[in-house]
Design an enzyme around this catalytic site. Structure first.
Site, short mmCIF file in Angstrom:
data_model
loop_
_atom_site.label_atom_id
_atom_site.label_comp_id
_atom_site.label_asym_id
_atom_site.label_seq_id
_atom_site.Cartn_x
_atom_site.Cartn_y
_atom_site.Cartn_z
N GLY A 163 2.13 2.19 5.32
CA GLY A 163 3.23 1.42 5.86
C GLY A 163 3.71 1.94 7.20
N GLY A 220 0.82 -1.20 0.00
CA GLY A 220 0.00 0.00 0.00
C GLY A 220 0.85 1.25 0.00
CB SER A 221 -0.03 4.72 0.76
OG SER A 221 -0.55 4.64 2.07
CD GLU A 275 4.96 -4.00 -3.95
OE1 GLU A 275 4.58 -3.32 -4.93
OE2 GLU A 275 4.76 -5.22 -3.85
#
Length: 464
Positions: free
Chosen positions: A215, A210-211, A232
């Protein structure tokens, strides 16, 4: 008012597509307890038998392709003409299943000594939480689900609100395949519930895609719990077209790499640096190709560019384009050619920008949409400097006829993957990883099994 439901709003027409009630806290705890119970038995199952059961799970999922393709279009806007994601899903899953036996076998110690048995075994971590994104709802999730199960773990899936139906599909496949009860479970959770699970150390590993802000939230939630993380996060993937590149091939592939899935690809091309020898021809060719896109309803077979997954995502890209033009960039695409882009919706015309520089958000911040900036460069040194001028590092692509040059340039790039003459593809034999704010850890390849297991050393003396 407390959140009680998760709702998916279709980008096609802005209407509610699906709604799911959040799980009760007691149901969450029961699901985790069931996962722990199932995992204790599953870890003892031989890897070959695990592969047979995971293979049945995969087959059950693949059998749903005809229903899944329009569901993806309805949930996040990808045109049905491109089919589903199951070609890549199958490639990745079967590869990870095939290498499991070798990747998980004990590692004998070097310099073995008489009277001793010394080795390192890989043990499953236990319960793995997969927090999956909406842009490739099956491909991204399968990267962790299959190797986690093959390694002997139980898996809990929390899918994105935009792709709730994908989570349902995974659960249906698990149920139909006969995976042990509790071993795989799709959970409908809020952010707060997810944070509670992580903060309390109720799972052993979490993989989040995600963003960057997302994170950071995951890291904060897990702080002090010693839960391992795979993250990621964002990207601003660059491409460089060298003087010795096949220019026609570069144009065709980079336009597709920048605009496929409306630019909503983790490793989509977001900025392009072109050697001055090819710059003018590249821009002309790219603009010509982009003008051929058909923006419209993704359920229509003629549509080649669907809406973005949500209006707010389209608004972000609109803002980036407007800021770039206000600072002197040139917008080459007449958005009036794309009738579906009427503003204030998820439908957004593609855009090609020149006259850009790194003071502009469109060249610095993640766009994740159908826009790309193109800059002229004089040589490799300038290209490398600009490609590295980013807080992100997921992938970078080089167009050249010189393999050695591509490798040499790649050695100097701050990125997780280096491509030559291609982009936007995950090779399951290679680690998918990133640097800087793109995240930590690796999925795919044999290295994926490193994060989904923990080492246990055996030092056994038998000479007494």
């Amino acid at each position: 008012m407390a959140e009680t439901d998760i709702v998916c709003i279709s980008p096609i027409d802005g209407r509610e597509l699906v709604r799911r009630s959040l799980m009760a806290e007691s149901a969450i705890d029961a699901a985790i307890a069931a996962a722990r119970k199932a995992q204790k038995d599953w870890r003892a199952v031989p890897i070959a038998e695990r592969a047979a059961k995971v293979g049945a799970f995969l087959d059950a999922l693949l059998a749903m392709n005809q229903e899944v393709v329009p569901e993806i279009a309805q949930q996040m806007g990808r045109p049905v003409r491109y089919g589903g994601e199951f070609g890549g899903v199958e490639e990745r899953a079967r590869y990870m299943m095939r290498i499991a036996e070798d990747s998980l076998k004990p590692i004998p110690a070097e310099n073995q000594k008489a009277g001793f048995r010394r080795m390192i075994k890989r043990e499953p971590v236990g319960v793995v939480l997969v927090i999956a994104p909406w842009n490739y709802p099956y491909l991204t999730a399968i990267n962790t689900i299959v190797p986690a199960l093959m390694a002997g773990n139980a898996v809990l899936l929390k899918h994105a609100s935009q792709t709730l139906l994908a989570g349902d599909r995974f659960q249906m496949a698990a149920d139909r395949s006969g995976l042990p009860k509790g071993l795989f479970q799709n959970l409908v959770l809020s952010h707060d519930q997810t944070s509670r699970i992580l903060g309390a150390g109720l799972v052993d590993h979490c993989n989040f895609t995600g963003s960057v802000s997302g994170g950071r939230s995951i890291e904060r939630a897990a702080a002090g719990s010693f839960t391992s993380l795979g993250l990621e996060l964002g990207g601003k993937d660059p491409a460089y077209v060298r003087a010795d590149a096949n220019i026609d091939h570069a144009i065709e592939n980079l336009v597709d790499g920048a605009f496929f899935n409306s630019g909503q690809c983790c490793c989509g091309i977001e900025r392009i640096y072109v050697h001055e020898k090819h710059y003018d021809a590249f821009v002309v060719g790219a603009v010509e190709l982009v003008n051929k896109y058909v923006l419209g309803n993704p359920l229509d077979e003629k549509t080649t560019l669907g809406p973005m997954a949500h209006k707010r995502f389209a608004d972000l890209v609109r803002g980036q384009n407007a800021e770039a033009v206000a600072k002197g960039a040139k917008a080459h695409i007449d958005t009036a050619r794309f009738a579906a882009d009427v503003g204030n919706t998820a439908y957004l015309a593609p855009q090609v920008l020149t006259g850009v520089d790194h003071s502009m958000s469109v060249m610095r911040d993640e766009s994740f949409g159908p826009t790309v900036g193109i800059m002229k460069v004089a040589n490799d040194e300038e290209a490398i400097r600009l490609m590295n001028d980013s807080p992100y590092g997921l992938s970078a692509a080089i167009w050249t006829s010189d393999v050695d040059a591509a490798e040499s340039i790649g050695d100097r790039l701050e990125t997780g993957t280096v491509f030559m003459n291609r982009c936007d593809y995950l090779d399951p034999a290679l680690a998918w990883t990133g640097v800087k704010e793109t995240g930590r850890g690796a999925s795919l390849s044999r290295l994926a099994y490193e994060s989904l297991t923990r080492p246990k050393s055996f030092h056994l003396r038998h000479d007494i």
